[in-house]
Design a protein around this motif. Structure first.
Motif, PDB file in Angstrom:
ATOM      1  N   LEU A   1     -40.259  89.145  14.777  1.00 51.45           N
ATOM      2  CA  LEU A   1     -39.619  90.312  15.371  1.00 51.45           C
ATOM      3  C   LEU A   1     -38.536  89.866  16.340  1.00 51.45           C
ATOM      4  N   GLN A   2     -37.328  90.423  16.171  1.00 49.16           N
ATOM      5  CA  GLN A   2     -36.215  90.013  17.031  1.00 49.16           C
ATOM      6  C   GLN A   2     -35.091  91.037  16.878  1.00 49.16           C
TER       7      GLN A   2
ATOM      8  N   ALA B   1     -33.284 101.296  14.408  1.00 54.32           N
ATOM      9  CA  ALA B   1     -34.621 100.723  14.316  1.00 54.32           C
ATOM     10  C   ALA B   1     -35.292 101.106  13.005  1.00 54.32           C
ATOM     11  N   VAL B   2     -35.879 100.120  12.344  1.00 58.89           N
ATOM     12  CA  VAL B   2     -36.647 100.383  11.123  1.00 58.89           C
ATOM     13  C   VAL B   2     -38.144 100.336  11.420  1.00 58.89           C
TER      14      VAL B   2
ATOM     15  N   ALA C   1     -41.933  96.387  19.118  1.00 55.71           N
ATOM     16  CA  ALA C   1     -40.984  96.026  20.174  1.00 55.71           C
ATOM     17  C   ALA C   1     -39.620  95.651  19.610  1.00 55.71           C
ATOM     18  N   ALA C   2     -39.575  95.209  18.370  1.00 56.79           N
ATOM     19  CA  ALA C   2     -38.326  94.826  17.716  1.00 56.79           C
ATOM     20  C   ALA C   2     -38.547  94.899  16.205  1.00 56.79           C
ATOM     21  N   ASP C   3     -37.465  94.784  15.450  1.00 57.30           N
ATOM     22  CA  ASP C   3     -37.552  94.817  13.992  1.00 57.30           C
ATOM     23  C   ASP C   3     -37.740  93.403  13.441  1.00 57.30           C
TER      24      ASP C   3
ATOM     25  N   ILE D   1     -36.774  90.185  11.482  1.00 57.28           N
ATOM     26  CA  ILE D   1     -35.418  89.668  11.295  1.00 57.28           C
ATOM     27  C   ILE D   1     -34.951  89.781   9.847  1.00 57.28           C
ATOM     28  N   VAL D   2     -35.854  90.029   8.921  1.00 62.02           N
ATOM     29  CA  VAL D   2     -35.454  90.215   7.536  1.00 62.02           C
ATOM     30  C   VAL D   2     -34.543  91.436   7.387  1.00 62.02           C
ATOM     31  N   MET D   3     -34.531  92.321   8.383  1.00 64.71           N
ATOM     32  CA  MET D   3     -33.683  93.507   8.324  1.00 64.71           C
ATOM     33  C   MET D   3     -32.254  93.229   8.769  1.00 64.71           C
ATOM     34  N   HIS D   4     -31.971  92.041   9.281  1.00 60.90           N
ATOM     35  CA  HIS D   4     -30.614  91.716   9.714  1.00 60.90           C
ATOM     36  C   HIS D   4     -29.797  91.227   8.511  1.00 60.90           C
TER      37      HIS D   4
END
Length: 590
Positions: A321-322, A329-330, A335-337, A339-342
């Motif tokens: 998560l980062q 937001a997905v 607390a964070a998404d 990183i595969v979503m970047h």
């Protein structure tokens, strides 16, 4: 610590759906390997790889091999793993049943090799080199030599090596100095030093069969004066039992960047007893059997390391998560998404995936050509397979290792700073991969082989055959397909490059050789990806239960054609620029 699971579904896709191996059931080695049998073999290979070999990968890297008074001890666990590997029959999978092998196809052997190499490159090299040495003896040895050496090598009780390189010569074997003095009993005394000998000394097997290039006293200069000799670590009695220790010793182990679990040896031959393979001064002809097989195997190493690195990077990217995805937001509950979503992480992962799955298709296709070239009853089919194999070998060795280095680097990048830390295992993949563009002939040498000898051989017949094969495929497809349109553009780039390279002077040809190899390999990848995209579309149209698998295959193909295949135009532009910008520098200006 990194982990590995064999990508069995994708392997079966390539074997059964893309290559349709069931169509070759009439060939030796294929009839016994039905889809069910093949699936069972690959599953068992996967169990050994993930359960035994992969956990030893970091052990071999951290502890390496030790040399004491000429004797090498491998890392803890390697000896036991090798005994299990040999006792389970993996050393004889594709070897001739005449000498104790199972006689299965070279294609299946490549698939198994990918699994074992992904799990532990250093370990897989012991068996891989032995397989190559046994093939060289099988192709060039006398009946007596085959009967004496092949059964224990195929059984795995003995291993084998390839001894070419000397301190003063690598690729230019014409400079070789190792001497072979004839003896009254028909043997020879071998004296000289060989370097960079993988698995030259170890404790895994009871004997090591060295294949050594050397010169006879009456040898003509250059490569035409090289002979090949069997030089065993322990002399072998007529009944196959082991005799006295031969006068060959490991003088030192190289301290190197990677593959620490496999000893890279300096081997000293001090009047060691050797036995000629084949005819005097014809050693390279026999050794090239092993060298060409080794080059395909090294290409598989590039693929294998990229595959295991991708697996670990993809898993990490799903879990880490980062930050928040650019579009919002997905996973707002977290607390964070992940990183595969970047998008940049997606780009890196898809670049790796497109290479791994395309490289698997291409290397397996090459493995099929080996079987066709050696086993098909039709002479025209054997000739066509040999032609394609001549082109594919330097492409796979060079392109797949160049991309293997790139993809392991991308996988490490996905981990960020954690990728640089030993405990995650990613930096080992990067270090291990870096040898693959160097050994078995540097990639620049492979490019020159393709751009000069292979391109012009038999008046360019092999390249004409390859161009026609791709063109015929495109002609049989729907022209509205974006994949086919992109492949046609790439094929046109290759055709222009072939014409240029065929008429360019020697310096311009050398200047464009690497780009020419990459361009040709991209077209070869494009052919495989266009075929795989077509299969995926057909399956999705039939509402298959494996829709997710085929949808992912299609999406990866679309990424390849949109983001990777267009690189052919860049390579063509570089090729056409000639050598002027290179020749502008005097040597002392570098």
């Amino acid at each position: 610590m990194a982990s590995y699971n064999a990508p069995l579904r994708d392997m079966q896709f390539v074997l059964d759906e893309l290559l349709q191996v069931q169509d070759y059931a009439a060939l030796p080695g294929f009839a016994e390997a039905t889809p069910d049998v093949t699936a069972a073999i690959l599953e068992e290979a996967g169990k050994l790889a993930s359960g035994v070999l992969a956990p030893l990968n970091a052990v071999g890297d951290h502890q390496g091999c030790t040399l004491v008074e000429g004797e090498v001890t491998t890392a803890p666990g390697f000896r036991e793993a090798y005994q299990l590997y040999a006792q389970s029959g993996w050393t004889g999978l594709t070897a001739s049943p005449e000498y104790g092998g199972q006689g299965l196809s070279h294609l299946l052997g490549i698939a198994v090799r990918e699994i074992m190499t992904s799990a532990n490159l250093a370990f897989s090299m012991f068996a891989g080199l032995s397989h190559g040495a046994a093939n060289a003896i099988a192709n060039g040895g006398s009946d007596a030599q085959k009967a004496l050496y092949l059964p224990p090598m195929i059984e795995g009780r003995w291993t084998g090596t390839m001894n070419l390189t000397e301190p003063h010569c690598g690729t230019d074997l014409g400079l070789l100095r190792t001497r072979a003095e004839p003896q009254a009993d028909g043997s020879y005394r071998i004296s000289g030093t060989k370097i960079f000998i993988s698995a030259g000394e170890h404790d895994l097997a009871e004997n090591i069969v060295h294949l050594v290039l050397a010169r006879l006293p009456d040898a003509p200069p250059g490569v035409k004066g090289i002979s090949l000799f069997i030089v065993p670590k322990f002399l072998v009695n007529a009944d196959g039992s082991l005799g006295a220790r031969n006068a060959v010793r490991c003088g030192s182990l190289e301290e190197k960047m990677g593959i620490h679990g496999n000893p890279t040896c300096v081997m000293n031959y001090d009047g060691a007893s050797g036995y000629l393979i084949g005819q005097p001064h014809q050693g390279l002809r026999v050794m090239f059997v092993m060298m060409n097989g080794a080059r395909l195997a090294v290409g598989v190493q590039g693929l294998s390391l990229a595959s295991v690195a991708y697996q670990n990077a993809a898993r990490y990217a799903r879990e880490r998560l980062q930050g928040r995805a650019p579009g919002g937001a997905v996973a707002p509950e977290l607390a964070a998404d992940p990183i595969v979503m970047h998008p940049d992480v997606q780009r890196m992962l898809l670049t790796q995936r497109a290479f791994v799955e395309g490289g698997r298709a291409l290397t397996y296709w090459a493995g099929l050509q080996v079987d066709l070239a050696h086993k098909h009853p039709d002479a025209a089919t054997r000739e066509a397979a040999n032609d394609l194999l001549g082109l594919l070998t330097p492409m796979i060795k060079a392109y797949c290792t160049d991309k293997g280095v790139e993809c392991t680097g991308l996988a490490m990048q996905c981990f960020g700073g954690h990728g640089y830390i030993r405990e995650w295992g990613m930096e080992q993949f990067v270090r291990d991969a870096r040898i693959t563009p160097l050994y078995e002939g540097t990639n620049g040498v492979q490019a020159m082989d393709l751009a000069t000898r292979k391109l012009r051989l038999d008046d360019g017949r092999a390249m004409r055959r390859f161009l026609a094969l791709v063109e015929d495929f495109c002609q049989g497809q729907d022209d509205s397909s974006k994949e086919v349109q992109a492949l046609r553009l790439a094929l046109a780039d290759l055709a222009v490059a072939v014409d240029y390279m065929g008429s360019a002077d020697a310096t311009a040809t050398a200047a464009g050789a690497v780009d020419f190899l990459h361009l040709t390999a991209l077209v070869a990848f494009g052919l495989q990806w266009a075929k795989m995209a077509g299969i995926a579309r057909q399956q999705l149209a039939q509402e298959t239960a494996e829709a997710d698998f085929y949808r992912a295959k299609l999406h990866t193909a679309q990424f390849f054609f949109a983001r990777i295949l267009p690189e052919t135009s860049i390579h063509l532009q570089r090729i056409g620029s000639g050598a002027d910008t290179l020749r502008a520098f005097d040597p002392e200006q570098f």
